[in-house]
Write a protein that holds these residues in place. Structure first.
Motif, PDB file in Angstrom:
ATOM      1  N   ARG A 188      36.546 -20.650  38.969  1.00 16.82           N
ATOM      2  CA  ARG A 188      37.529 -19.710  39.722  1.00 16.82           C
ATOM      3  C   ARG A 188      38.427 -18.907  39.106  1.00 16.82           C
ATOM      4  N   LEU A 189      38.965 -19.167  37.648  1.00  9.85           N
ATOM      5  CA  LEU A 189      39.966 -18.561  37.322  1.00  9.85           C
ATOM      6  C   LEU A 189      39.049 -17.270  36.849  1.00  9.85           C
ATOM      7  N   GLU A 190      37.924 -17.408  36.318  1.00 12.97           N
ATOM      8  CA  GLU A 190      37.179 -15.957  35.925  1.00 12.97           C
ATOM      9  C   GLU A 190      37.110 -15.078  36.991  1.00 12.97           C
ATOM     10  N   ARG A 191      36.796 -15.571  38.360  1.00 13.49           N
ATOM     11  CA  ARG A 191      36.543 -14.862  39.460  1.00 13.49           C
ATOM     12  C   ARG A 191      38.099 -14.029  40.012  1.00 13.49           C
ATOM     13  N   CYS A 192      39.088 -14.950  39.421  1.00 10.97           N
ATOM     14  CA  CYS A 192      40.416 -14.484  40.094  1.00 10.97           C
ATOM     15  C   CYS A 192      40.917 -13.421  39.065  1.00 10.97           C
ATOM     16  N   ARG A 193      40.400 -13.706  37.851  1.00 13.94           N
ATOM     17  CA  ARG A 193      40.608 -12.253  36.837  1.00 13.94           C
ATOM     18  C   ARG A 193      40.098 -11.172  37.094  1.00 13.94           C
ATOM     19  N   VAL A 194      38.591 -11.072  37.643  1.00 17.46           N
ATOM     20  CA  VAL A 194      37.790 -10.000  38.003  1.00 17.46           C
ATOM     21  C   VAL A 194      38.492  -9.449  39.438  1.00 17.46           C
ATOM     22  N   MET A 195      38.955 -10.269  40.249  1.00 22.40           N
ATOM     23  CA  MET A 195      39.319  -9.659  41.593  1.00 22.40           C
ATOM     24  C   MET A 195      40.944  -9.160  41.586  1.00 22.40           C
ATOM     25  N   SER A 196      41.697  -9.623  40.319  1.00 25.48           N
ATOM     26  CA  SER A 196      43.022  -9.180  40.564  1.00 25.48           C
ATOM     27  C   SER A 196      42.862  -7.480  40.513  1.00 25.48           C
ATOM     28  N   ARG A 197      44.005  -7.005  41.117  1.00 23.05           N
ATOM     29  CA  ARG A 197      44.139  -5.453  41.424  1.00 23.05           C
ATOM     30  C   ARG A 197      44.631  -5.094  39.820  1.00 23.05           C
ATOM     31  N   LYS A 198      44.557  -3.867  39.822  1.00 26.78           N
ATOM     32  CA  LYS A 198      45.192  -2.926  38.590  1.00 26.78           C
ATOM     33  C   LYS A 198      46.701  -3.061  39.147  1.00 26.78           C
ATOM     34  N   PRO A 199      47.644  -2.846  38.213  1.00 28.33           N
ATOM     35  CA  PRO A 199      48.937  -3.049  38.337  1.00 28.33           C
ATOM     36  C   PRO A 199      49.704  -2.042  39.338  1.00 28.33           C
ATOM     37  N   ASP A 200      48.844  -0.819  39.228  1.00 26.38           N
ATOM     38  CA  ASP A 200      49.244   0.212  40.343  1.00 26.38           C
ATOM     39  C   ASP A 200      49.279  -0.070  41.819  1.00 26.38           C
ATOM     40  N   MET A 201      47.998  -0.960  41.951  1.00 27.26           N
ATOM     41  CA  MET A 201      47.638  -1.450  43.253  1.00 27.26           C
ATOM     42  C   MET A 201      48.632  -2.361  43.743  1.00 27.26           C
ATOM     43  N   ALA A 202      49.283  -3.082  42.946  1.00 26.84           N
ATOM     44  CA  ALA A 202      50.246  -4.309  43.301  1.00 26.84           C
ATOM     45  C   ALA A 202      51.348  -3.818  43.419  1.00 26.84           C
ATOM     46  N   ASP A 203      51.740  -2.552  43.540  1.00 28.97           N
ATOM     47  CA  ASP A 203      52.955  -1.867  43.650  1.00 28.97           C
ATOM     48  C   ASP A 203      53.467  -2.439  45.119  1.00 28.97           C
ATOM     49  N   LYS A 204      54.822  -2.935  45.088  1.00 32.79           N
ATOM     50  CA  LYS A 204      55.197  -3.595  46.481  1.00 32.79           C
ATOM     51  C   LYS A 204      55.801  -2.692  47.525  1.00 32.79           C
ATOM     52  N   GLU A 205      55.913  -1.506  47.069  1.00 36.09           N
ATOM     53  CA  GLU A 205      56.547  -0.212  47.700  1.00 36.09           C
ATOM     54  C   GLU A 205      55.429   0.488  48.633  1.00 36.09           C
ATOM     55  N   ARG A 206      54.119   0.451  48.019  1.00 40.47           N
ATOM     56  CA  ARG A 206      53.227   1.252  48.381  1.00 40.47           C
ATOM     57  C   ARG A 206      52.589   0.573  49.797  1.00 40.47           C
ATOM     58  N   ARG A 207      52.505   1.773  50.653  1.00 40.96           N
ATOM     59  CA  ARG A 207      51.916   1.291  52.073  1.00 40.96           C
ATOM     60  C   ARG A 207      50.695   2.163  52.465  1.00 40.96           C
ATOM     61  N   VAL A 208      50.471   3.026  51.910  1.00 33.61           N
ATOM     62  CA  VAL A 208      49.287   4.109  52.184  1.00 33.61           C
ATOM     63  C   VAL A 208      48.321   4.249  51.362  1.00 33.61           C
ATOM     64  N   TRP A 209      46.975   4.231  51.442  1.00 33.79           N
ATOM     65  CA  TRP A 209      46.034   4.716  50.453  1.00 33.79           C
ATOM     66  C   TRP A 209      44.907   5.573  51.079  1.00 33.79           C
ATOM     67  N   THR A 210      44.241   6.503  50.166  1.00 32.78           N
ATOM     68  CA  THR A 210      43.400   7.276  50.793  1.00 32.78           C
ATOM     69  C   THR A 210      42.010   7.341  50.118  1.00 32.78           C
ATOM     70  N   GLU A 211      41.040   8.043  50.327  1.00 38.28           N
ATOM     71  CA  GLU A 211      39.606   7.852  49.577  1.00 38.28           C
ATOM     72  C   GLU A 211      39.899   8.480  48.237  1.00 38.28           C
ATOM     73  N   ALA A 212      41.140   8.999  47.739  1.00 39.33           N
ATOM     74  CA  ALA A 212      41.209   9.419  46.455  1.00 39.33           C
ATOM     75  C   ALA A 212      41.738   8.030  45.683  1.00 39.33           C
ATOM     76  N   ASP A 213      42.038   7.019  46.333  1.00 36.01           N
ATOM     77  CA  ASP A 213      42.259   5.834  45.542  1.00 36.01           C
ATOM     78  C   ASP A 213      41.149   5.034  45.478  1.00 36.01           C
ATOM     79  N   PHE A 214      40.162   5.198  46.126  1.00 37.36           N
ATOM     80  CA  PHE A 214      38.790   4.169  46.289  1.00 37.36           C
ATOM     81  C   PHE A 214      38.383   3.711  45.119  1.00 37.36           C
ATOM     82  N   GLU A 215      38.225   4.252  44.058  1.00 34.93           N
ATOM     83  CA  GLU A 215      37.972   3.399  42.834  1.00 34.93           C
ATOM     84  C   GLU A 215      38.889   2.418  42.202  1.00 34.93           C
ATOM     85  N   ASP A 216      40.102   2.461  42.828  1.00 38.07           N
ATOM     86  CA  ASP A 216      40.948   1.492  41.998  1.00 38.07           C
ATOM     87  C   ASP A 216      41.013   0.338  43.331  1.00 38.07           C
ATOM     88  N   MET A 217      40.470   0.388  44.486  1.00 39.29           N
ATOM     89  CA  MET A 217      40.690  -0.367  45.514  1.00 39.29           C
ATOM     90  C   MET A 217      39.341  -1.363  45.377  1.00 39.29           C
TER      91      MET A 217
END
Length: 163
Positions: free
Chosen positions: A1-30
């Motif tokens: 399960r740890l390996e699965r968790c590593r794979v599913m962890s988001r990139k650091p910019d996606m974990a930004d606690k202040e971010r509230r909106v995403w668009t298709e421009a962010d698709f590859e990182d989501m």
């Protein structure tokens, strides 16, 4: 399960606690893997195209411990696809004799394509529970968090947590 968790962890910019909106421009990182959908709404628009809203619990980040246990940073969100046409919905609760619970997304994919010189893509939302998919053409999406992020042991918020 740890390996699965590593794979599913988001990139650091996606974990930004202040971010509230995403668009298709962010698709590859989501990723929408294991996000639960509590409802959908179809709104009519111009020339037969409309909007498709998915009411979901968006997992911004998988928080994985060394022992393989996971917690999830998530919040209720609305994922809105714009200029939607050709919607096909297949969700099979009967085949697994399941109760009517929020369905879970396996992933969202997109393909390039153009209709009438407009940048419209084919989108497919595959489900991991129950079996099924949503497929359609749309020009893009906007996703908005509707509440502050919280850390939970489960991937799906209950009704009281979503209010």
């Amino acid at each position: 399960r740890l390996e699965r968790c590593r794979v599913m962890s988001r990139k650091p910019d996606m974990a930004d606690k202040e971010r509230r909106v995403w668009t298709e421009a962010d698709f590859e990182d989501m990723s929408w893997h294991d996000n639960h959908v509590h409802g959908l709404q179809i709104r009519s628009g111009d020339y037969g195209a409309g909007e498709l809203d998915l009411d979901l619990d968006y997992i911004v980040e998988w928080l994985c411990a060394a022992d393989g246990s996971c917690e999830f940073r998530l919040a209720p969100a609305t994922l809105t696809f714009r200029e939607v046409t050709g919607l096909r919905i297949e969700v099979d609760y009967q085949a697994i004799s399941a109760g009517l619970l929020p369905f879970s997304i396996d992933g969202i994919s997109r393909e390039d394509g153009a209709i009438a010189a407009e940048p419209v893509r084919k989108w497919t939302i595959n489900l991991n529970w129950p079996h099924g998919s949503l497929a359609f053409r749309a020009s893009g999406f906007t996703q908005r968090l509707r509440a502050p992020l919280r850390i939970c042991a489960e991937q799906c918020l209950d009704h009281a947590e979503r209010a």
